[in-house]
Every structure is written in C-alpha cells, then in structure tokens.
Write an enzyme that holds these catalytic residues in place. Structure first.
Site, PDB file in Angstrom:
ATOM      1  N   SER A  22      13.801  80.138  42.436  1.00  0.00           N
ATOM      2  CA  SER A  22      14.198  79.924  43.838  1.00  0.00           C
ATOM      3  C   SER A  22      12.998  79.558  44.706  1.00  0.00           C
ATOM      4  O   SER A  22      13.074  78.660  45.551  1.00  0.00           O
ATOM      5  CB  SER A  22      14.847  81.195  44.401  1.00  0.00           C
ATOM      6  OG  SER A  22      16.030  81.492  43.718  1.00  0.00           O
ATOM      7  N   ASP A 315      22.691  86.874  39.835  1.00  0.00           N
ATOM      8  CA  ASP A 315      22.229  86.197  38.622  1.00  0.00           C
ATOM      9  C   ASP A 315      22.060  87.155  37.442  1.00  0.00           C
ATOM     10  O   ASP A 315      21.968  86.710  36.293  1.00  0.00           O
ATOM     11  CB  ASP A 315      20.900  85.477  38.882  1.00  0.00           C
ATOM     12  CG  ASP A 315      21.095  84.200  39.690  1.00  0.00           C
ATOM     13  OD1 ASP A 315      22.222  83.663  39.699  1.00  0.00           O
ATOM     14  OD2 ASP A 315      20.132  83.741  40.319  1.00  0.00           O
ATOM     15  N   ARG A 346      31.312  82.305  34.878  1.00  0.00           N
ATOM     16  CA  ARG A 346      30.582  83.354  34.155  1.00  0.00           C
ATOM     17  C   ARG A 346      31.440  84.586  33.879  1.00  0.00           C
ATOM     18  O   ARG A 346      31.141  85.340  32.946  1.00  0.00           O
ATOM     19  CB  ARG A 346      29.306  83.742  34.929  1.00  0.00           C
ATOM     20  CG  ARG A 346      28.231  82.682  34.814  1.00  0.00           C
ATOM     21  CD  ARG A 346      26.932  83.043  35.504  1.00  0.00           C
ATOM     22  NE  ARG A 346      25.950  81.974  35.302  1.00  0.00           N
ATOM     23  CZ  ARG A 346      24.871  81.786  36.037  1.00  0.00           C
ATOM     24  NH1 ARG A 346      24.615  82.595  37.058  1.00  0.00           N
ATOM     25  NH2 ARG A 346      24.040  80.803  35.777  1.00  0.00           N
ATOM     26  N   ARG A 388      22.152  81.460  31.753  1.00  0.00           N
ATOM     27  CA  ARG A 388      22.187  82.928  31.897  1.00  0.00           C
ATOM     28  C   ARG A 388      23.182  83.566  30.927  1.00  0.00           C
ATOM     29  O   ARG A 388      22.970  84.676  30.452  1.00  0.00           O
ATOM     30  CB  ARG A 388      22.483  83.311  33.342  1.00  0.00           C
ATOM     31  CG  ARG A 388      21.403  82.787  34.295  1.00  0.00           C
ATOM     32  CD  ARG A 388      21.192  83.619  35.514  1.00  0.00           C
ATOM     33  NE  ARG A 388      20.409  82.879  36.484  1.00  0.00           N
ATOM     34  CZ  ARG A 388      19.072  82.818  36.508  1.00  0.00           C
ATOM     35  NH1 ARG A 388      18.366  83.446  35.599  1.00  0.00           N
ATOM     36  NH2 ARG A 388      18.450  82.109  37.435  1.00  0.00           N
TER      37      ARG A 388
END
Length: 433
Positions: A22, A315, A346, A388
């Site tokens: 980020s 995340d 996800r 991820r």
C-alpha cells in the site's frame, strides 16, 4: 506453478518481508504529482506495484530504478501528466486503478484504464460516483462501473462525501482528487480504514486534517518531493506470524514491519485467540509506526471477527480462517462482504478449498463460520488466481497431514514473490514445481 507444502513442521527464526504494498503504491503516485525528486527506499518489487510504475511512465513520469527496491520518481508538479496513447493496464491491482482515477480526474484529457480478467470483475463505483460529483466524466460497464474505465478529467470542485463502506482505496481516490480542487474536500468513513494516504500527504506537504472518522484535504495543494522509507508489509508478514501462532513450539519474529493501528487488527485477533504477541524495537519511520514482532505458538481458541475490526484485518482474513481450523471452538467472521470483490470471491474460495482439506466451514453472505479442531489432510487445492488465497492455503497445508498441492500459485508474485523461500527459511517443507 504448483506450490507443494508438507505439514507438521514447526517454524522458528527471524525473517524480513518486502516493502509494504500500500505504501509503495502511494509513494510512487504522490511522487509523480509532486515537484522535484522523490526517493523511495525498500519499495516492493512485485507485479502490483510494477503496474503502478508502468502506468505512470505511460503518463510521462520519469522513474529510475524500476524493478529494484530503490526508486527515484521525477515529479511533474501537479496536474501535468501527459495523455497516454495506449490504455493504462493496471494488471491485477485495484489500488493502481482506483488511486489513478483520483489523480486523472483533474487531467483534462481522455484516459482508458483496464486490467486483467480478475480486475475487470471488480466494481469501481465507490470511486467513480464521487469523482463524477467533483466534475470528472467517467464510464464503465454496468451501474457498478466495471472496468475498462473511460474517463475525462476537468477542473474539479471540492465535495463532502460519506463512504458507504470503510475503504482506504475509495477514501484515497477522493483525497487525491481533492488535492486539485479549489477548497476543502471532506471524506467521512463508517469505520477506520488504513490511513497511509493521509500520513504520506502530510509528509509531502499537503494540508490534511483528521478528526475521528473524517479526513479533510485543502486544495489546490503543491506537493514537494521527499524520501519515503517503506516499512515491511504487515500483510505479508501475517502468513508466518499466524502460522507460528497455531503450530506448537513455534516462534518467529518479523523484522521492521508496519504496526500502523489501521493495519494491525490481525495481531489483536491473534491475542484474542490466545497467542503470545510481542513488539520490540518500536520506532517511527517516515511517519509510520514500525516494530519487530514476535509470535509464539500455543493452543488457540476461536474468536469473533466483525465490525470495526474488519477494515483493519481485511487482507489477513483468509489466513486467519486457515488457522481457525486448528483452534478450539468456533471462529466467526462477519461484516466482511468486501471479501467477495477482491482478486477472487475470497469467501467462496476459502470455504471451498478449506473443505477439500477436511475443514468444517460454513459460508455466510458476509463471511464464514470455521469449526476448530478439524483434522486436516493434505489435498490438491486451487488458488483461484488470488495471491492471498494461495498463501493462506499454504499455511493451511502446514497444519495438514501429508502433502498439500496449491495449483496456479504463480499469483503469489502479485504481492510476495519470495513467499516460498521465506517459508522454507523458517523450517517448513516447501517445494515449487
């Protein structure tokens, strides 16, 4: 690429992770519109950040050292980017697309922003609608503004905007556009989201005011180039810290990672679950709180992750779900519908793949329920093209008997190309094939 993990090894040792994703994005973007040079040290070298760098080059920004951790950005000084002849390919990076939209809203030329098949399924409405209100013309597919995005910037007016969901990317896009508007732009959040943009804007000389859940920027602002030393990415470190928390006799230390409170929610969750979490060598680096973080393994218990904790753990939720399979009791994740519009859905991806390993997991519209105490068995699982998810499944594989094969694991290069090597350095049995 396949990532093969064999379970039951304990993890020990200290490790470093690459620069925070980020912060790396934001350093390049702010450096591009500042006056003078911006030096970025420990910049993340991974596909998402390279997408930002390449888009900025297409817009006429000179960047030295692309593909290395030491970057120099030669700023154009305000709304002086040049129109790109070709569409701006943001790859897999939602941050690149959303934050660039905020900057391009002030440029009176037409831009096309596109990305890979995953990014083209991610809605941009939370950015497009407020930017339209400020004066930009923006088109996308459907009322959710799915990419490709076509936009033309203009002279912007300031707005006051209440975000429907806490989103650092949406907040940042509006603040970046606000730099070019004549007056004060205010953004109200329903819960705190990561605040790297606000911190960095101050370092570059913008007038920023933060009061509780409201952020204001005063435009027009003249940013001055500076040096940004990027701390280690806490989201990358989380995979190893979470694994150590759940594997008995494990102890690992992440060196020099960001412990920004808007990013460290997962450390609170680990403590809530019963892990030992220690911070040493705490310091401020480029306006960001940084520390070495040690986690010791132990017997974990289930937890509830919901409400204001969600934006601060968004995340890390996949890996927290993975370790919850070996905690005692039930872990409930709620209020996390945002996970459905990430690089993959996800929620659906983690539920389906953890079940293949033998976990008891229930899917909720806004999260999942993980029943602990499952005896996981190695299996063949899919990454769904999501970095991820791939790394969270590797951690689940450490908890399983036998061998777990994660297919389509090339995607880890999006944020953390060195993931398999770091995992092996801590004692895990890992192989790439």
């Amino acid at each position: 690429m396949k990532l093969i993990v064999r379970g039951k090894a304990k993890l020990r040792g200290a490790f470093s992770v690459p620069g925070d994703k980020s912060i790396s994005h934001r350093a390049l973007l702010l450096g591009a519109i500042a006056t003078g040079e911006t030096r970025v040290e420990n910049c993340l070298v991974a596909e998402d950040v390279l997408s930002t760098a390449r888009c900025l080059q297409q817009l006429g920004v000179q960047i030295d050292g692309i593909g290395t951790p030491s970057i120099i950005v030669h700023g154009v000084g305000g709304a002086n980017l040049k129109q790109s002849e070709e569409p701006l390919d943001c790859g897999n990076s939602g941050t690149t697309m959303r934050l660039l939209m905020g900057i391009l809203a002030a440029h009176a030329f037409e831009s096309w922003l596109t990305g890979d098949s995953s990014l083209q399924k991610r809605p941009m409405d939370r950015v497009a609608i407020p930017l339209q209100r400020m004066g930009a013309k923006i088109e996308g597919r459907t009322e959710r503004f799915l990419p490709p995005i076509r936009m033309r910037g203009s002279k912007l007016r300031p707005i006051e905007w209440a975000l429907p969901v806490a989103s650092a990317q949406a907040k940042s896009a509006i603040l970046l556009a606000g730099l070019f508007a004549d007056g004060t732009t205010l953004v109200h959040e329903p819960a705190p989201s990561r605040d790297h943009t606000e911190r960095m804007l101050q370092a570059f000389g913008a007038k920023i005011f933060v009061k509780e859940l409201t952020v204001a920027v005063v435009g027009p602002a003249k940013l001055k180039g500076t040096t940004v030393i990027v701390p280690g990415d806490p989201s990358s470190a989380a995979f190893f810290l979470c694994a150590a928390a759940v594997i008995p006799d494990s102890e690992v230390t992440a060196l020099g990672i960001s412990v920004n409170p808007t990013r460290s929610g997962y450390l609170e969750v680990l403590k809530q679950m019963g892990a030992t979490v220690l911070l040493h060598n705490e310091r401020i680096q480029g306006g960001e709180p940084v520390a070495d973080v040690t986690v010791r393994g132990g017997k974990l218990k289930g937890a509830t992750i919901s409400g204001d904790l969600i934006p601060r753990t968004i995340d890390e939720l996949p890996v927290l779900a993975a370790i919850a399979t070996n905690a005692e009791g039930v872990t409930v994740i709620r209020d996390a519908q945002e996970l459905r519009v990430k690089e993959s859905d996800r929620i659906a991806a983690m539920v389906s793949e953890l079940r293949k390993l033998g976990a008891q997991v229930e899917e909720l519209p806004d999260g999942m329920v993980v029943h602990g105490g499952s005896k996981l068995m190695g299996a063949e699982v899919q990454s769904h093209g999501d970095h991820r998810v791939a790394m969270a499944l590797a951690i689940a594989g450490l908890l399983a008997e036998g061998e777990t094969v994660i297919h389509d694991a090339d995607c880890v290069a999006i944020s953390f190309p060195q993931f398999p090597q770091v995992l092996a350095s801590l004692g895990a049995e890992v192989e790439m094939a």
